[in-house]
Design an enzyme around this catalytic site. Structure first.
Site, PDB file in Angstrom:
ATOM      1  CG  MET A 175      -2.054   0.967   1.164  1.00  0.00           C
ATOM      2  SD  MET A 175      -3.150   0.688  -0.217  1.00  0.00           S
ATOM      3  CE  MET A 175      -4.729   0.703   0.604  1.00  0.00           C
ATOM      4  N   GLY A 176       1.678   1.386  -1.064  1.00  0.00           N
ATOM      5  CA  GLY A 176       2.435   2.626  -1.261  1.00  0.00           C
ATOM      6  C   GLY A 176       1.561   3.571  -2.072  1.00  0.00           C
ATOM      7  CB  ILE A 196       1.130   2.243  -7.373  1.00  0.00           C
ATOM      8  CG1 ILE A 196       2.206   3.104  -8.037  1.00  0.00           C
ATOM      9  CG2 ILE A 196       0.261   1.578  -8.442  1.00  0.00           C
ATOM     10  CD1 ILE A 196       3.237   2.343  -8.858  1.00  0.00           C
ATOM     11  CB  SER A 213       4.588  -5.641  -7.893  1.00  0.00           C
ATOM     12  OG  SER A 213       5.340  -6.728  -7.536  1.00  0.00           O
ATOM     13  NE  ARG A 214      10.404  -4.310 -11.460  1.00  0.00           N
ATOM     14  CZ  ARG A 214       9.704  -3.245 -11.845  1.00  0.00           C
ATOM     15  NH1 ARG A 214       8.427  -3.346 -12.116  1.00  0.00           N
ATOM     16  NH2 ARG A 214      10.298  -2.067 -11.976  1.00  0.00           N
ATOM     17  CD  GLU A 263       8.760  -8.341 -17.137  1.00  0.00           C
ATOM     18  OE1 GLU A 263       9.234  -7.254 -17.511  1.00  0.00           O
ATOM     19  OE2 GLU A 263       7.901  -8.431 -16.257  1.00  0.00           O
ATOM     20  CG  HIS A 291       6.706  -4.616 -17.195  1.00  0.00           C
ATOM     21  ND1 HIS A 291       7.795  -5.104 -16.522  1.00  0.00           N
ATOM     22  CD2 HIS A 291       6.288  -3.520 -16.485  1.00  0.00           C
ATOM     23  CE1 HIS A 291       8.034  -4.338 -15.462  1.00  0.00           C
ATOM     24  NE2 HIS A 291       7.137  -3.363 -15.420  1.00  0.00           N
TER      25      HIS A 291
HETATM   26  C1  DGY Z   1       8.000   0.647 -12.946  1.00  0.00           C
HETATM   27  O1  DGY Z   1       8.158   1.828 -13.254  1.00  0.00           O
HETATM   28  O2  DGY Z   1       8.682   0.099 -12.083  1.00  0.00           O
HETATM   29  C2  DGY Z   1       6.895  -0.082 -13.617  1.00  0.00           C
HETATM   30  O3  DGY Z   1       7.063  -1.448 -13.529  1.00  0.00           O
HETATM   31  C3  DGY Z   1       6.774   0.353 -15.056  1.00  0.00           C
HETATM   32  O4  DGY Z   1       5.600  -0.106 -15.618  1.00  0.00           O
END
Ligand code: DGY
Length: 327
Positions: free
Chosen positions: A156-157, A159, A238-239, A268, A287
């Site tokens: 919960m930052g 974004i 996220s990742r 990726e 992505h």
């Molecule tokens: C970021 O900026 O870290 C995002 O993954 C880009 O979409």
């Protein structure tokens, strides 16, 4: 006085890098779609005073050791897990990222992916284009409602909070899990803090927006998916490495969860024949979290401004601090 040398690891529009060309010798990897090869990056890093990098570039100890003149790395992303921040700091190299400018854009995409997965938007769009639509029928391509359901946000930052705001517009109940409490989100959208286990058990939609760190790497295992509702949809913006993809695949195949919306992957680009992409229950995107023309230009601009400031001996706008981790 000799002008500093800036290397940019992807082809960016000239007008975006103009501010750097005025104060430095600027070179770019000439391709937009293909990453800068490792050997080229290592060679350029040796001479560079500044690097403008992409999230696909590995800025590791080998590279940082080669980069004798390097003062600043400006990463075109809010995430910086591709950079060995600790090692860069030990060498007094400043690392910058692009927070804030991409918050709403990435939250929009997270919500779009959530809706697409719940309402089978991609599958339905393919259905009509492939000529499969022979007429309306009552349960044809029936999805899952979003409104009045429960969303669980992991991370919960900034974004995450922006996604929570959007969820509120859909009358959703907002749960969250984070390293620390986010009182602002609790007040603004009545988000309720839960430990991860409870959040997974209670959420209809689990949205992962946490940065990739030692603590969040492989956070989502088979056991975690098993803790979710069988009707739950898991969304990851996220990742990729916060998930064990083999475990997600197994959970989807066994019906432990109903579906997934994925914007990020461990490797990726993901191979087109990857088993996750074969599942109807997976909505996958390449992505594109922050990918709007407006936002990408703002990110480029911020990257260039940060480099210019450091090269002039000033403080950059958005330096990553060693202990940071909020997105
Ligand atoms: C970021 O900026 O870290 C995002 O993954 C880009 O979409």
């Amino acid at each position: 006085m000799k002008k500093p040398f800036v290397y940019i690891t992807r082809s960016l529009p000239d007008e975006q890098v103009k501010q750097l060309s005025e104060i430095a010798i600027v070179e770019m990897w000439e391709k937009e779609e293909e990453p800068c090869p490792r050997n080229v990056l290592l060679e350029k890093a040796k001479q560079a005073d500044a690097l403008l990098t992409m999230l696909s570039d590995q800025v590791d100890q080998e590279l940082l050791n080669a980069a004798e003149n390097l003062k600043v790395i400006s990463n075109l992303a809010v995430g910086y897990d591709n950079i060995d921040l600790k090692y860069a700091s030990s060498k007094d190299i400043i690392v910058c990222n692009t927070p804030d400018v991409l918050t709403d854009t990435t939250a929009d995409l997270a919500f779009a992916l959530l809706m697409a997965a719940a309402r089978r938007v991609v599958e339905a769009a393919d259905y009509i284009k492939e000529g499969k639509w022979k007429g309306w029928s009552p349960l044809q391509l029936a999805g899952i409602d979003l409104h009045h359901k429960t969303i669980g946000i992991v991370g919960m930052g900034k974004i995450g909070s922006a996604v929570a705001k959007r969820a509120k517009g859909f009358d959703m109940k907002v749960l969250y899990h984070n390293r620390s409490r986010n009182e602002e989100a609790e007040q603004a959208v009545h988000a309720e803090y839960l430990d991860l286990e409870d959040l997974l058990a209670q959420s209809d939609f689990v949205v992962c927006l946490t940065p990739l760190t030692e603590q969040t790497k492989e956070l989502f295992t088979y056991d975690r998916f098993k803790q979710m509702k069988r009707t739950a949809i898991f969304v990851n913006v996220s990742r990729g490495a916060v998930v064990i993809e083999g475990d997600l695949l197994r959970a989807l195949e066994e019906g432990m969860i109903a579906g997934a919306g994925l914007d990020v992957f461990v490797k990726e680009p993901i191979e087109a024949d990857h088993p996750l992409l074969k599942l109807q229950s997976v909505t996958a995107l390449p992505h594109i979290g922050s990918a709007t023309g407006e936002t990408r230009r703002k990110m480029m601009d911020l990257c260039c401004k940060n480099i210019a400031l450091v090269l002039k001996g000033d403080k950059p706008y958005t330096q990553v601090q060693l202990k940071a981790g909020k997105r």
